[in-house]
Each structure stands twice: as structure tokens, then as C-alpha cells.
Scaffold this motif. Structure first.
Motif, mmCIF file in Angstrom:
data_model
loop_
_atom_site.group_PDB
_atom_site.id
_atom_site.type_symbol
_atom_site.label_atom_id
_atom_site.label_comp_id
_atom_site.label_asym_id
_atom_site.label_seq_id
_atom_site.Cartn_x
_atom_site.Cartn_y
_atom_site.Cartn_z
ATOM 1 N N ILE A 316 0.860 -1.196 0.000
ATOM 2 C CA ILE A 316 0.000 0.000 0.000
ATOM 3 C C ILE A 316 0.890 1.237 0.000
ATOM 4 O O ILE A 316 1.792 1.349 0.837
ATOM 5 C CB ILE A 316 -0.897 0.050 1.268
ATOM 6 N N GLY A 317 0.627 2.167 -0.938
ATOM 7 C CA GLY A 317 1.328 3.456 -0.902
ATOM 8 C C GLY A 317 2.060 3.768 -2.195
ATOM 9 O O GLY A 317 1.748 3.221 -3.265
ATOM 10 N N GLN A 318 3.050 4.680 -2.096
ATOM 11 C CA GLN A 318 3.798 5.123 -3.271
ATOM 12 C C GLN A 318 4.647 3.989 -3.845
ATOM 13 O O GLN A 318 4.859 2.981 -3.175
ATOM 14 C CB GLN A 318 4.707 6.299 -2.897
ATOM 15 N N LEU A 325 0.513 4.915 -7.396
ATOM 16 C CA LEU A 325 0.355 4.312 -6.069
ATOM 17 C C LEU A 325 -0.210 2.905 -6.207
ATOM 18 O O LEU A 325 -0.845 2.569 -7.222
ATOM 19 C CB LEU A 325 -0.591 5.152 -5.194
ATOM 20 N N THR A 341 -7.413 1.216 4.343
ATOM 21 C CA THR A 341 -6.605 1.372 3.131
ATOM 22 C C THR A 341 -6.979 2.674 2.424
ATOM 23 O O THR A 341 -6.111 3.437 1.985
ATOM 24 C CB THR A 341 -6.810 0.171 2.179
ATOM 25 N N LEU A 344 -5.519 5.617 4.320
ATOM 26 C CA LEU A 344 -4.062 5.720 4.205
ATOM 27 C C LEU A 344 -3.639 6.192 2.812
ATOM 28 O O LEU A 344 -2.729 7.012 2.664
ATOM 29 C CB LEU A 344 -3.417 4.366 4.538
ATOM 30 N N ILE A 345 -4.317 5.681 1.794
ATOM 31 C CA ILE A 345 -3.987 6.113 0.421
ATOM 32 C C ILE A 345 -4.344 7.597 0.258
ATOM 33 O O ILE A 345 -3.595 8.368 -0.360
ATOM 34 C CB ILE A 345 -4.732 5.241 -0.624
ATOM 35 N N CYS A 348 -1.549 9.563 1.663
ATOM 36 C CA CYS A 348 -0.374 9.555 0.764
ATOM 37 C C CYS A 348 -0.580 10.540 -0.380
ATOM 38 O O CYS A 348 0.332 11.272 -0.759
ATOM 39 C CB CYS A 348 -0.169 8.183 0.130
ATOM 40 N N ALA A 354 3.578 9.488 3.504
ATOM 41 C CA ALA A 354 3.167 8.124 3.842
ATOM 42 C C ALA A 354 3.050 8.008 5.354
ATOM 43 O O ALA A 354 4.012 8.257 6.075
ATOM 44 C CB ALA A 354 4.189 7.133 3.317
ATOM 45 N N LEU A 358 2.262 2.657 7.490
ATOM 46 C CA LEU A 358 2.437 1.952 6.212
ATOM 47 C C LEU A 358 3.845 1.418 6.005
ATOM 48 O O LEU A 358 4.096 0.679 5.051
ATOM 49 C CB LEU A 358 2.085 2.892 5.051
ATOM 50 N N ARG A 359 4.766 1.816 6.871
ATOM 51 C CA ARG A 359 6.177 1.463 6.624
ATOM 52 C C ARG A 359 6.390 -0.033 6.341
ATOM 53 O O ARG A 359 7.071 -0.377 5.382
ATOM 54 C CB ARG A 359 7.050 1.943 7.789
ATOM 55 N N GLY A 362 5.323 -1.269 2.424
ATOM 56 C CA GLY A 362 5.769 -0.547 1.232
ATOM 57 C C GLY A 362 6.219 -1.483 0.126
ATOM 58 O O GLY A 362 6.536 -2.652 0.354
#
Ligand code: FAD
Ligand code: GLY
Length: 374
Positions: A316-318, A325, A341, A344-345, A348, A354, A358-359, A362
Motif C-alpha cells: 500500500i502506498g507510493q 500508487l 486502506t 491511508l492512500i 499519501c 506516507a 504503512l512502513r 511498502g
């Protein structure tokens, strides 16, 4: 058409993100190859069961618990926006142990959950039959999880479909994203065959088909289909009130009287079959847990493809490519994780940062080769 955001994939993840972004004022299109929710999202059982499915305390459990805590409001919000009741049921879940099964494993499992501050109650056999009389007499112990609930995920997808359209999301069904456009290191849109759709950002939420769009860009993130077969029974002389789990199956009671029994987990490629062995094992496990189901009518059988990853965690994320994304790989918990989700998106994309949460999820953990177009 130029949108702020294009989302490839109209499952529970793509649609939840679309709704969140549209309500934040962005122009959004969802491009869906088939029909909204027509893959894993409608095939699911709708359980919101982070505790039941957890094997240890870790960041993934934290993610799931946080999303579970959002669900009552999410369901209510969807009802207000769409008029569709997603049948959020809050009776909790009973995890059952039967004769011959390992009691010490259940004790270890319940004690780490208790130490982690999670609510549960260990019940003796005498209490099980008073709560769920239809459960097998050979149940020796149960753990009641009071906060693991469920929704009717087909209605959830109907609600998201209506709510998205009402919020101004353009939903384009029957249209396959065939490639992502990356120009001068930035994602600028998608191609659907000969048609080009421009966008300020693109989110890939294409479930277990996501890798096909990412690989040509050098993003080697393997999202793997994990088939799940399910059946629906209609019982005439037995009913259950809670979601039940045994070591062999789960049973989920619906408001309309159906009892869902699931599910297999099979790595059989993209082959969405219902097999004799799959159905046979589900029926046997369901009847073992609730013996009176042997006279139930079997009214439906289906299968769906869960989006799994090599470490079974979502991504999830960049992505390392500007304006591209990802929100995929939710494996067995995509229904549960949809509201979080989406939140969180949105963080971002809108705040361009972020969230710490989410770390562990990734794309970098899969990153082996260079990313083209940067
Ligand atoms: P999907 O629902 O598969 O949606 C992806 C969409 O993308 C599809 O509609 C597809 O057509 C579309 N698409 C793909 N490629 C393209 C393209 N190139 N262009 C345009 N569109 C494209 N989760 C829970 O939380 N609780 C449960 O109880 C539960 N039970 C389950 C039981 C079973 C039997 C199964 C199979 C799954 C279960 N899950 C459960 C998991 C859950 O269903 C998934 O994690 C979730 O649905 C994933 O959502 P998604 O939107 O990522 O994928
Ligand atoms: N979470 C239930 C399943 O994936 O079968």
C-alpha cells in the motif's frame, strides 16, 4: 477525459479509495475490466476478524485492528450515502476446539492475545451449547472473540457502487487497463487498448491481476492468486447466530437465513473453478461442526481469487514512480482492510506523506530490479 485520479480495478479496495478521494473533492474514475466487485470482493465471506485470523502480535494485526475499529461507522456512512444496508452484524466470533485437538495450542493463542490487551473469553463445553445449541457435542472448548464481526460483502459492493456514483466517481465497467503511461518519470494516465485516459495520479488496485500492470515498468511485485472456494447452505432445522471457526472451516450466518461455509486456500493459478474436492471438504467440515447441517439445502457454490504476496502482506502506498500508487495484496483481509486502506492512500495522495503505519507494507520490500522510466 482528464481526472485527478484513475483507479485500475473496481473491487472493494479500488471503490473504497475512490469514494474517499471523491468526497475529499478530487475528480476520480474507476476503470474496471468486468463488473464492480465481480471478483474476490463479492466472493468473500465478509468476516471482520483480525483476532480470529492472527497468529502473533505484529504491525499487520495493528493494521487490521485499526480497520476493524472503523467498520461500524464505515457501514453507517455507506448506508447514508447509498441507502444500502451492508448488514454489519456484531455478535462476535466463536473459535471452537473439538475432541482430540490440541488444547495447549489454543491456550498459547488465547494467552498472547490477552497479554496484547485484546478481548476474548475462554468458554467450557457446557457454555458453548447454551450459546450455540447446534454446535457439535464434541466441542470441548471455545474462545469467544466479542469484537470480530461481519458484513454482507455483496451488499457492501452494491453500497460502494451507488455511493461512488453519487459522489461523482466515474465508474467505467467492461474496460481493461492494458498499460500504465509513464512519461518523463511521471505516471500520466492509462491505456485501455487504443484509448488513452489522462490523470494526475494512477492507483493500481487490480487485485491478483496487479502484477501484469506493474511488471512492464520494472516493478517486480508478485501478486499471486490464492483461490478460495465457498458454499452457501440453507438450513431448515438448525441455525447459528455467531460466526463459527473450527480448524477445518468457518461458518458465517447471514440475515436472510443462508449459512456460508468457507473456504479453501489453493494456489491453482488464475483458474476460478469450483472443484469436487473443494466442495466435498467444505461440506464435511461444516457438517462436522454443526451436524444438523446434513439436511441443509446447498444453494450456491463459488470461488474467488485472493490477491496474495510472497510474505502474505498487502502493499500500500507510493511506488518510486511519481504519481503511481499501489493498494493490493490484501489476501484474506481485503474486506476488513478497505476503510483503513482508503484513509491511508488518501493521506499519501492528498497530504503527500506516507503514514508511519504503512512502513512495513511498502513496495520497497519486493524491489529487486531498477524501475524503468525514472
Ligand atoms: P478484487 O476484488 O479482486 O478486485 C480487483 C478488481 O480489479 C477486479 O474486479 C478485476 O476485474 C479488476 N481488474 C483486474 N485487472 C484489471 C485491469 N487490467 N483493468 C481494469 N480492471 C482490472 N477478506 C476479508 O476481509 N474477510 C473475509 O471474510 C474474506 N473472505 C474471503 C473468502 C474468499 C473465498 C475469498 C476468495 C476472499 C476472501 N477475503 C476476505 C479476501 C478479500 O475478498 C480480498 O482481499 C479483497 O476482495 C481484495 O479486494 P481487491 O479490490 O484488491 O481485489
Ligand atoms: N478471511 C477468510 C478467507 O480468506 O477465507
Amino acid at each position: 477525459m482528464e481526472k485527478d485520479v484513475i483507479i485500475a480495478g473496481g473491487g472493494v479496495i479500488g471503490c473504497s479509495i475512490a469514494l474517499k478521494l471523491a468526497r475529499a473533492g478530487l475528480t476520480v474514475a474507476v476503470i474496471e475490466r468486468g463488473r464492480v466487485g465481480g471478483e474476490a470482493s463479492r466472493a468473500a465471506a465478509g468476516m471482520l476478524s483480525p483476532q480470529t485470523e492472527a497468529s502473533r502480535p505484529d504491525p499487520f494485526l495493528d493494521l487490521c485492528l485499526r480497520s476493524r475499529s472503523m467498520y461500524r461507522d464505515f457501514a453507517q456512512h455507506l448506508k447514508e450515502l447509498s441507502g444500502v444496508d451492508v448488514e454489519y452484524r456484531d455478535e462476535g466470533t466463536l473459535c471452537l476446539l473439538t475432541e482430540g485437538e490440541n488444547e495447549s495450542e489454543l491456550d498459547r493463542w488465547s494467552s498472547w492475545q490477552t497479554s496484547a490487551g485484546l478481548e476474548l473469553e475462554v468458554l467450557p463445553a457446557s457454555v458453548i451449547t447454551s450459546i450455540e445449541p447446534a454446535v457439535t457435542q464434541s466441542a470441548t472448548r471455545a474462545v469467544f472473540i466479542p469484537k470480530d464481526h461481519q458484513v454482507e460483502n455483496r451488499r457492501l459492493m452494491d453500497a460502494l457502487d451507488v455511493a461512488c456514483r453519487r459522489a461523482g466517481v466515474e465508474i467505467i465497467e467492461g474496460c481493461e487497463v492494458t498499460s500504465l503511461i509513464v512519461e518523463r518519470g511521471k505516471t500520466t494516465g492509462v491505456m485501455c487498448g487504443e484509448r488513452r485516459f489522462d490523470a494526475g495520479a494512477v492507483i493500481v488496485a487490480a487485485g491478483c491481476w496487479s502484477s501484469r500492470l506493474l511488471e512492464p515498468l520494472g516493478l517486480n511485485i508478485a501478486v499471486i492468486p490464492a483461490r478460495g472456494q465457498m458454499i452457501a447452505l440453507r438450513a431448515t432445522d438448525s441455525s447459528i447466530n455467531h460466526t463459527l471457526h473450527s480448524s477445518k472451516c468457518y461458518l458465517v450466518p447471514r440475515n436472510d437465513g443462508r449459512i456460508l461455509a468457507g473456504a479453501t486456500v489453493e494456489y491453482a493459478g488464475f483458474h476460478k473453478a469450483v472443484t469436487a474436492h473443494g466442495i466435498n471438504s467444505l461440506l464435511a467440515a461444516a457438517i462436522e461442526l454443526v451436524p444438523s447441517l446434513k439436511t441443509a439445502e446447498m444453494i450456491e457454490a463459488w470461488s474467488g481469487l485472493r490477491p496474495d504476496t510472497s510474505d502474505h502482506l498487502p502493499v500500500i502506498g507510493q511506488t518510486g514512480i511519481d504519481n503511481l500508487l499501489l493498494a493490493t495484496g490484501h489476501f484474506r483481509n481485503g474486506i476488513l482492510l478497505a476503510p483503513l486502506t482508503a484513509e491511508l492512500i488518501a493521506e499519501c495522495l492528498i497530504n503527500n506523506r506516507a503514514p508511519d503505519m504503512l512502513r512495513p507494507f511498502g513496495f520497497e520490500r519486493f524491489y529487486e530490479t531498477s524501475v524503468a522510466g525514472r
